[in-house]
Design an enzyme around this catalytic site. Structure first.
Site, PDB file in Angstrom:
ATOM      1  N   SER A  79     -71.704 -60.954  -8.610  1.00  0.00           N
ATOM      2  CA  SER A  79     -71.910 -62.370  -8.271  1.00  0.00           C
ATOM      3  C   SER A  79     -72.464 -62.607  -6.871  1.00  0.00           C
ATOM      4  CB  SER A  79     -70.589 -63.138  -8.390  1.00  0.00           C
ATOM      5  OG  SER A  79     -70.007 -62.961  -9.649  1.00  0.00           O
ATOM      6  N   ALA A  80     -72.469 -61.556  -6.028  1.00  0.00           N
ATOM      7  CA  ALA A  80     -73.014 -61.640  -4.669  1.00  0.00           C
ATOM      8  C   ALA A  80     -72.176 -62.495  -3.717  1.00  0.00           C
ATOM      9  CB  ALA A  80     -74.470 -62.123  -4.679  1.00  0.00           C
ATOM     10  N   HIS A  82     -66.129 -63.558  -0.724  1.00  0.00           N
ATOM     11  CA  HIS A  82     -64.994 -64.451  -0.947  1.00  0.00           C
ATOM     12  C   HIS A  82     -64.232 -64.705   0.354  1.00  0.00           C
ATOM     13  CE1 HIS A  82     -65.466 -64.019  -5.302  1.00  0.00           C
ATOM     14  NE2 HIS A  82     -65.611 -62.724  -5.115  1.00  0.00           N
ATOM     15  N   VAL A  85     -73.329 -35.304  -9.200  1.00  0.00           N
ATOM     16  CA  VAL A  85     -72.347 -34.275  -8.882  1.00  0.00           C
ATOM     17  C   VAL A  85     -71.797 -33.704 -10.189  1.00  0.00           C
ATOM     18  CG1 VAL A  85     -70.078 -33.849  -7.850  1.00  0.00           C
ATOM     19  CG2 VAL A  85     -71.765 -35.268  -6.659  1.00  0.00           C
ATOM     20  N   ARG A 131     -67.420 -53.745 -13.507  1.00  0.00           N
ATOM     21  CA  ARG A 131     -66.494 -53.669 -12.372  1.00  0.00           C
ATOM     22  C   ARG A 131     -65.687 -52.389 -12.538  1.00  0.00           C
ATOM     23  NH1 ARG A 131     -65.901 -58.363 -15.119  1.00  0.00           N
ATOM     24  NH2 ARG A 131     -66.109 -60.366 -14.075  1.00  0.00           N
ATOM     25  N   ILE A 167     -62.333 -50.053  -6.673  1.00  0.00           N
ATOM     26  CA  ILE A 167     -62.959 -51.064  -5.794  1.00  0.00           C
ATOM     27  C   ILE A 167     -63.732 -52.045  -6.675  1.00  0.00           C
ATOM     28  CG2 ILE A 167     -64.365 -51.446  -3.728  1.00  0.00           C
ATOM     29  CD1 ILE A 167     -62.191 -49.520  -3.058  1.00  0.00           C
ATOM     30  N   CYS A 227     -96.631 -61.257  -5.907  1.00  0.00           N
ATOM     31  CA  CYS A 227     -95.711 -61.874  -6.862  1.00  0.00           C
ATOM     32  C   CYS A 227     -95.808 -63.379  -6.663  1.00  0.00           C
ATOM     33  CB  CYS A 227     -94.279 -61.402  -6.614  1.00  0.00           C
ATOM     34  SG  CYS A 227     -93.028 -62.389  -7.441  1.00  0.00           S
TER      35      CYS A 227
END
Lengths: 499, 119, 419
Positions: free
Chosen positions: A63-64, A67, A190, A330, A355, A420
């Site tokens: 959501s960028a 908070h 990895v 998430r 996280i 663009c």
């Protein structure tokens, strides 16, 4: 057998010429910032990422939002690091040129019961030391948010909530880290980790090995899988939760000015309406546990849920301006806080597990917390007097004033050539995205760095031009150009018989 | 039984009907009648495609068969056209393959090949 | 210096508008953002263009060339590689802000502006298509450009969503260039492309057309490349029907799901927008609700035939010239309203101040009609009627009639009566 032996011998020989102090697995907003924090000390750092770019999984699709820290359980790491992280954004805007849109947020209540919940939330905000919050009635809230749903009765106003541009957070941190000596390897999956004596041996792509004294697991969604390579009992399991979103075109800019939240539930902060830094508006996310955490997909049900729930926040959402839908993942864990600790089994191995939200908010604080309070790097390595924390802000040509534009054009006429047309991104900005310490030669990489292709036509107009530019700059055939990973080539063949 | 054809002579796309007696109806012009007659005996199509050029800024140039050729020859025609390479400046209508597959039809350029002048 | 007329866009529409205005001795400047004139026609290498205008059949590049030749012969001023980034109107003068490598940022003033900026393709984002977001889902027009202009194939195993003309044309093109085209799915019960394209692009090569079907899942492989799609039949309310799933292993899904007029330059104007055409509402002179601002071609309404673009834009260019000449006497107007079985009409207004004698109305039906009567009413009075056969939404219809007898107070209603 003999061949295998010979091959591994080669690897050993190749690997032993450098012992890193730290290897970081994962180059999202967390790994990139940890790399940068480590640069404050005289350390040799390597960052590995399986993707062909930084910020390509959890940091890619979210959501960028930065908070305010109103939501997490008081006393939790999430509470402390998000309030601190929020403050650090203001500093990083200066140091690293991180984009910030200071929106503030409204958490809305629709009835008496929800108003009581809202009061409890305000109490949490107070305990978490969120600055400047207040409760507004509907009429007060409406003054700044004219499209607020008529069903809303009361709001919790959180003025310190803001919106960033997550890709730029990772680019800025990693670019600055590279400038200060960090090495970054992309396309490095990895595949094996061992520790012999005091040294970690990290194998990537089954064929190359790197060594370090300490190992940091910032692998996000994959962090439990990575930990499982070296720990018998991993202290958490990642249960990927996907979130589906709609993007409304930047023509709707101003439809809402604040981040609009419903009341939080056990599943998270709910479906939000979020103005974005470049003018678009996001609707979403839902929150669904998925079986395949590496493959979040959108669904009719999910997207319908997003539309229906967004409608509880604002009236007359211009859904005819939707230009894209997407799903993000998430890395939610079964541990109910961020898990930022040294391994109980393997000394020198550090976890950054679970996280999820508010990870983006907390990323700068997480890096500082890990380096200063968990790893106590200052007690092991001396301060690097040459550390340069500053990174030049990227030129966003279309956002400059007319005078600034004209001045720049005198020096650099390529700012005049619009590639663009939807987002008005110029040839010079795209060239800059191809070069430099974190330059990219993929369509997606350039989109993330410049926004070319992120607008109304979704690259229909500019992709061809960018392909030509990449082919020219890197002197390669368009057949070799990828969308993202090397395997995602744009074309399968050239037409006509070769003479 | 009445057979229905969609005329492709022009974008109008008339629905043309042919009954058992061979009576043709539904066409809005004479060309529709000719089209349906041909379609029943020897269907033909114009082939439009591209050819390679040696010029970097115009990697491909468009071509067409000047008349329709028998439908069954389309793939063979493509194979021949795919081998053409334009090496000089040419005008629209210039022939790139003469009498393709002995059909009596030429393949011609539909795009002018002109290198950009540097002003 | 103030130009009389600036035309934005140098494709089929802009060329015709500029030519018409210049023929009326106006001082015209055309602005094109690409390196050559002709617009999208340059990549439309198939034939079928020009039958209405030239009574001969041309390919896209040939059709464009006919207009470019005439344009050049009239010595019309034009700029290439220049993008208009902003359009404003201050008092009666338009200010066009241009950006280009050669000129940097510059401002041009004009008394009238004709928007001929074409359209853009609807993308995956604008429809709800569930699943992954892999590489390999691409709009048909983009794939067409890569194939015909650049010489690159985007995939070898292809499915096409949407039966728009570009999708059908691309089915044939990709097939002939060696790709396997597995089918075309169309959510509507009828095709959205021209009949002739169904015949010569699909039927000729045995490419199946799945009507009332849509793509309901998109799967990617570990590298996020397209691996497979699922299509499903839909019911009359477009909901997928369980049990009708069909899977196709493909590396490419071409989207031919519609074109949308590009009117982003009008974002700063307070104009009336028609939600159906997704463009500005116009009067019969192709003038928007801003005086002196004209719009035509695919930026006004998406056409099936370029010939109609040329004719329409030519009329728009002429109108712009009349506007400059001060031939607009009043601004008294009535509405033209789409009714029964009509999806949209353009123009949406009839403005009595203009000197035209004929009113030309373009419209699309909202469903397929075998036999119908086009009826136009003013109040209770039937002012025009004509019978037509085979009316489909995929094909734009036009009617034209003199309007001098019409009342200046009552709106017009356009209907299609099923017979």
């Amino acid at each position: 057998m003999l061949k295998t032996f010979f091959y591994s011998f080669l690897i050993y020989w190749k690997g032993t010429d450098k012992l890193y102090d730290y290897i970081i697995i994962g180059a999202g907003v967390i790994g990139s910032n940890i790399a940068r924090e480590l640069c404050r000390y005289q350390t040799k750092v390597l960052v590995l990422d399986k993707e062909n770019d930084v910020a390509n999984v959890q940091s890619l699709a979210n959501s960028a939002i930065v908070h305010s820290g109103h939501n997490p359980e008081p006393g939790s790491l999430k509470a402390r690091l998000s309030v601190w992280g929020n403050l650090l954004y203001e500093q990083m805007e200066e140091e690293l040129g991180i984009p910030l849109l200071k929106t503030g947020a409204y958490v809305v209540a629709h009835n008496h019961h929800e108003e009581q919940e809202l009061d409890k939330l305000a109490e949490l905000a107070r305990i978490n030391q969120v600055p400047e919050f207040s409760i507004l009635n509907y009429e007060e809230a409406l003054l700044d948010e004219p499209n607020l749903s008529k069903t809303v009765t009361k709001v919790l106003s959180l003025p310190t909530t803001k919106v960033t541009y997550p890709w730029e957070v990772a680019f800025a941190a990693m670019e600055n880290a590279i400038k200060n000596g960090v090495e970054f390897r992309k396309n490095a999956l990895v595949t094996k980790i061992r520790k012999v004596g005091n040294v970690f041996y990290v194998t990537v792509n089954n064929n190359q090995e790197y060594q370090s004294k300490y190992l940091i697991n910032a692998a996000g969604v994959a962090s439990d899988d990575i930990a499982g390579m070296i720990e018998k009992k991993v202290p958490y399991t990642i249960k990927g939760r996907k979130g589906e979103y709609f993007v409304l075109d930047k023509r709707v800019k101003g439809f809402v000015n604040h981040v609009l939240y419903p009341l939080p539930t056990e599943l998270g902060k709910g479906v939000l309406i979020t103005p974005q830094f470049h003018g678009e508006i996001l609707l979403g996310p839902n929150s669904l546990e998925v079986k395949d955490k590496y493959h979040p997909t959108t669904s009719y049900e999910g997207l319908t849920y997003v539309k229906e729930n967004a409608a509880l926040l604002a009236d007359n959402i211009p859904i005819n301006q939707i230009i894209r839908s997407f799903a993000g993942i998430r890395s939610t864990s079964d541990y109910d806080d961020f898990y930022i600790k040294e391994s109980l089994e393997v000394k020198g191995f550090y976890h950054l597990g679970g996280i999820d939200s508010p990870g983006l908010t907390a990323c700068f604080a997480i890096a500082k917390y890990l380096v200063e309070e968990v790893m106590n790097v200052g007690e092991i390595y001396s301060i690097d007097p040459n550390f340069d924390p500053l990174r030049k802000k990227k030129v966003l040509f279309n956002r400059l004033s007319l005078t600034e534009k004209k001045d720049l054009l005198l020096k650099e006429p390529l700012y005049g050539n619009i590639i663009c047309k939807c987002e008005k991104i110029t040839e010079k900005e795209i060239l800059d995205a191809m070069h430099g310490p974190l330059g990219s030669n993929t369509i997606k990489g350039i989109k993330k760095r410049t926004r070319a292709g992120a607008g109304l036509c979704q690259g229909g107009y500019c992709e061809e031009k960018i392909i030509k530019m990449i082919a020219k700059e890197f002197n390669i055939s368009p057949l070799e150009i990828a969308y993202d990973k090397e395997e995602t080539k744009l074309f399968v063949a050239e037409t006509k018989v070769k003479p | 039984m009445t057979k229905e054809f969609i005329c492709i002579v022009c974008p109008r796309g008339c629905h043309v009907l042919v009954d058992d007696a061979g009576n043709i109806s539904g066409n809005q012009c004479k060309r529709g009648e000719t089209y349906v007659k041909n379609e029943m005996t020897n269907p033909k199509r114009v082939v439009t495609t591209t050819v390679r050029t040696v010029f970097e800024e115009i990697p491909r140039a468009s071509v067409k068969t000047l008349e329709a050729i028998p439908k069954g020859l389309i793939y063979q025609a493509m194979d021949l056209i795919n081998q053409v390479v334009i090496t000089k400046e040419m005008k629209i209508g210039e022939v790139v393959i003469e009498n393709i597959l002995n059909t009596g039809v030429n393949v011609v350029l539909t795009k002018e090949i002109k290198r950009k002048e540097v002003k | 210096m103030i130009k009389e007329i600036v035309v934005i866009g140098g494709g089929a529409s802009g060329l015709a508008a500029a030519i018409a205005a210049k023929k009326k001795n106006k001082d015209v400047l055309l602005i094109e953002r690409e390196a050559e004139l002709g617009g999208i026609l340059n990549q439309c290498i198939h034939n079928g263009f020009g039958l209405e205008v030239f009574k001969e059949e041309y390919t896209g590049p040939e059709y464009a060339y006919k207009f470019i030749e005439e344009f050049n012969s009239l010595d019309i001023e034009y700029l290439l590689n220049a993008t208009v980034i902003k359009l404003d109107k201050v008092d009666d003068i338009f200010i066009i802000t241009l950006s280009s490598e050669k000129l940097g940022l510059s401002e041009i003033k004009a008394k009238a502006v004709v928007i001929s900026s074409g359209c853009y393709e609807r993308t995956r984002g604008q429809i709800t298509m569930p699943g992954d977001r892999p590489r390999g889902v691409i709009t048909a027009g983009s794939a067409q450009r890569y194939l015909n202009i650049n010489g690159f194939l985007v995939g070898k195993k292809v499915f096409i969503l949407g039966s728009g003309d570009i999708g059908l044309i691309m089915a044939r093109r990709m097939h002939l260039e060696g790709a396997e085209v597995l089918g075309v799915a169309e959510i509507m019960p009828y095709s959205n492309g021209l009949n002739r394209n169904i015949v010569q692009c699909l039927n000729d090569f045995d490419i199946p057309l799945y009507l009332s079907h849509t793509v309901t899942n998109v799967e990617s492989d570990e590298f996020k490349r397209l691996k497979a799609i699922t299509i499903q039949e839909v019911d009359s309310r477009f909901n997928p029907i369980k049990g009708t799933e069909k899977h196709f292993s493909v590396d490419t899904l071409l989207l031919s799901i519609g074109l949308i007029p590009d009117i982003t330059l009008l974002d700063d104007f307070d104009i009336d927008v028609d939600p159906k055409t997704k463009s500005a509402k116009i009067n019969q002179a192709y003038e928007t609700t801003v005086n002196g601002l004209f719009i035509c071609g695919n930026s006004l309404q998406v056409h099936d035939l370029v010939d109609n673009v040329s004719k329409e834009s030519s009329r728009a260019g002429t109108s712009a010239a009349d506007y400059i000449d001060g031939l607009v006497t009043s601004r008294q107007k009535i509405k033209i309203i789409p009714k029964e079985n009509i999806l949209y009409v353009a123009p949406q207004y009839l403005d009595f101040g203009w000197s035209f004698k004929e009113l030309i109305i373009s419209f699309r039906s909202s469903k397929k009609l075998e036999k119908a009567a086009i009826k136009i009413y003013q109040g209770e009075k039937l002012v025009y009627q004509k019978r037509r056969t085979f009316i489909v939404p995929a094909e734009m219809e036009q009617v034209s009639f003199p309007y001098s007898e019409l009342s200046k107070d009552e709106d017009l209603r356009v209907e299609l009566e099923e017979l």
